[in-house]
Write an enzyme that holds these catalytic residues in place. Structure first.
Site, mmCIF file in Angstrom:
data_model
loop_
_atom_site.group_PDB
_atom_site.id
_atom_site.type_symbol
_atom_site.label_atom_id
_atom_site.label_comp_id
_atom_site.label_asym_id
_atom_site.label_seq_id
_atom_site.Cartn_x
_atom_site.Cartn_y
_atom_site.Cartn_z
ATOM 1 N N CYS A 116 -3.411 1.874 6.717
ATOM 2 C CA CYS A 116 -3.715 1.304 8.026
ATOM 3 C C CYS A 116 -4.258 2.351 8.982
ATOM 4 C CB CYS A 116 -2.476 0.642 8.617
ATOM 5 S SG CYS A 116 -1.021 1.723 8.661
ATOM 6 N N ASN A 174 0.808 -1.227 0.000
ATOM 7 C CA ASN A 174 0.000 0.000 0.000
ATOM 8 C C ASN A 174 0.839 1.274 0.000
ATOM 9 O OD1 ASN A 174 0.718 -0.730 2.688
ATOM 10 N ND2 ASN A 174 -0.900 0.580 3.513
ATOM 11 N N GLU A 178 4.011 -3.471 12.613
ATOM 12 C CA GLU A 178 3.007 -2.445 12.329
ATOM 13 C C GLU A 178 1.878 -3.132 11.590
ATOM 14 O OE1 GLU A 178 0.604 -0.447 10.811
ATOM 15 O OE2 GLU A 178 1.971 0.556 9.428
#
Length: 522
Positions: free
Chosen positions: A278, A148, A244
């Site tokens: 995210c 992403n 993460e």
């Protein structure tokens, strides 16, 4: 990434094909590393790291400064590749990918010497000795990066890891290998030893095998499900790591918020990178007194967005990168609509080539719906009505995730009070998303959003082993009161010393002095 057994060599592909998510066109390919090739890469990195760690920090800074300047000069070229392989509009590629990497490199190149300098520890009791912490590189870092944000997410770890004296191996997502190879090309041009930063384009299963081969640190960004598996593997092998993972980031809009500003922030925060972030805005809790007006303003902004292939003209939102992720978003929205939610705009896949999903605003959603409970990772903004700050705080915290959160209010004091009650690694007041791009701030999650941190001064320190050294500060005494042989005399003196140092009252401390003298003279 998968932790399944490595496939038989007969089934391993020769290359990884990279396609444009806006139209499906093939734009290039990357080699597929076998398990043995991955092992050889790790061996070379270990050898190169020893020499790199022995060089001065000034030498390392010089190389990374060159990388910073080269990326600056070739920014348009890199943005173009990101737009093709990842689907971002060019301006978004610059703002969210290239600019943060340039800035982060400049920040740490300027401050690394101060951050990594030996840290003195003042001795409060044994004044004849002194301690300090010395930061030494961990060794070889494995950076497992997502599709992403294929440049800015891994580049932070890569640049910081190299400055700290580590070698770095990046295993990029198979959907975006060309951007990782471009990073390698820029590092090569900067004069970095090719073995110090390597890109191993391979499967997730081989990446898991690399962890077991003996890397010294793992930086993982990806889904919570896979991150748990990676964390368990690292834990079993006692390998330090940072994870993460996912997020379901809430926004609280108070009655006194600037609604035009807030609507702009929510729209960008929810739809930047087609919602594949995210930390994107995934749950909006708006006070009932301004709910209708806010919904109208957000809907108007979303409807005005230009959606399409960034290569065909100016666009505000490009395609989703992963066809499988698009199906998840499609399912979540259909499930919400079937259970009473309404789409004020959007709500379905766009017909035609490419992985496009309409930017969507949902209302009448409830906490039990998948679109509120699970990470969406797509261009969907659900907006819910609340009666009070207390209700908003409770509902915002009602999640297994805790990456970021935002509050919009004109009352700064109240904004801070609410921020201090939210369960998120980062809380922003009157802003969204930005802090990943701020190198001096920590990027971290709580709950199932991850462990450890990246960026920040502490993040750089975490890429080193902290070695504690304790040495004499003055001429050493002939003996220590703690050594053998033990004696009643020394025991009494020590009892007196404790009273002198820690007694509550003056009389007790005076008695302690007498006890020391008496003990030593006894």
């Amino acid at each position: 990434m998968s932790l399944k057994p490595v496939p038989d060599s007969a089934t391993i592909p020769r290359s990884i094909i990279s396609s444009n998510p806006a139209n499906g066109d093939v734009i290039g390919e990357a080699p597929f590393f076998s398990l043995e090739e991955a092992r050889e890469s790790l061996d070379r990195a270990k050898t190169a790291q020893k020499l790199w760690a022995s060089q001065s920090l000034d030498d390392r800074i010089t190389v990374l400064r060159r990388f910073q300047h080269i990326l600056t000069e070739r920014a348009a070229e890199v943005c173009e590749l990101i737009s093709k392989e990842n689907g971002k509009p060019l301006q978004e590629a610059m703002v969210t990918e290239v600019l943060p990497v340039i800035d982060l490199t400049a920040y740490f190149a300027k401050r690394a010497k101060k951050i990594l300098a030996d840290k003195t520890i003042g001795m409060h009791l044994l004044k004849h000795r002194r301690s300090f912490i010395q930061y030494r590189p961990r060794g070889v870092m494995l950076v497992i990066s997502p599709w992403n944000y294929p440049l800015t997410i891994p580049a932070g770890a890569i640049v910081m890891g190299l400055l700290a004296g580590n070698a770095v191996i990046q295993k990029p997502a198979s959907l975006t290998p060309l951007i990782a190879l471009k990073m390698r090309e820029l590092m090569d041009e900067a004069g970095l030893d090719r073995d110090l930063f390597q890109v191993v384009t391979t499967s997730g299963s081989i990446a898991s095998q690399m962890i077991e081969m003996g890397v010294d640190y793992v930086n993982f960004t990806g889904s919570t499900e896979v991150g748990r598996q990676v964390a368990m593997l690292c834990g079993r092998l006692m390998i330090p790591s940072s994870m993460e993972l996912g997020g379901k980031d809430p926004v609280i809009v108070r009655a006194d918020a600037d609604l035009d500003y807030t609507a702009g922030a929510i729209t960008w925060g929810g739809l930047c990178n087609a919602g594949q972030t995210c930390a994107s805005v995934e749950r909006v809790y708006a006070h009932e007194s301004i709910y209708d007006e806010l919904v109208a303003k957000v809907t108007e902004r979303v409807q005005a967005l230009r959606v399409g292939d960034p290569q065909l003209g100016e666009m505000d939102m490009g395609p989703m990168v992963d066809e499988n992720q698009l199906r998840i978003v499609e399912h979540q929205v259909k499930d919400a609509l079937a259970n009473g939610a309404k789409a004020l705009t959007g709500g379905k896949r766009i017909d035609g080539p490419g992985n496009f999903f309409e930017p969507t605003v949902l209302v009448d959603v409830t906490e039990d719906m998948e679109v509120i409970r699970d990470e969406t990772f797509g261009p969907v903004i659900p907006i819910m009505k609340v009666r009070s700050d207390e209700e908003a705080i409770e509902r915002a915290n009602h999640s297994i995730y805790g990456l970021t959160a935002s509050i919009f209010t004109r009352d700064r004091q109240r904004g801070r009070e609410i921020a201090q009650r939210l369960e998120a690694g980062t809380v922003m007041v009157n802003e969204v998303l930005l802090t990943h791009g701020l190198p001096e701030t920590p990027w971290q999650g709580v709950k199932l959003s991850g462990t450890g941190k990246v960026h920040s001064d502490q993040g750089l320190v975490d890429l080193c082993y902290p070695y504690h050294i304790n040495e004499e500060n003055l001429i050493h005494p002939p003996a220590s009161p703690f050594w053998h042989p033990y004696s009643d005399k020394m025991y009494r003196a020590l009892l007196g010393g404790v009273k002198v140092l820690f007694g509550r009252k003056l009389a007790q401390r005076v008695r302690g002095v007498s006890q020391i003298i008496g003990g030593l003279l006894h």
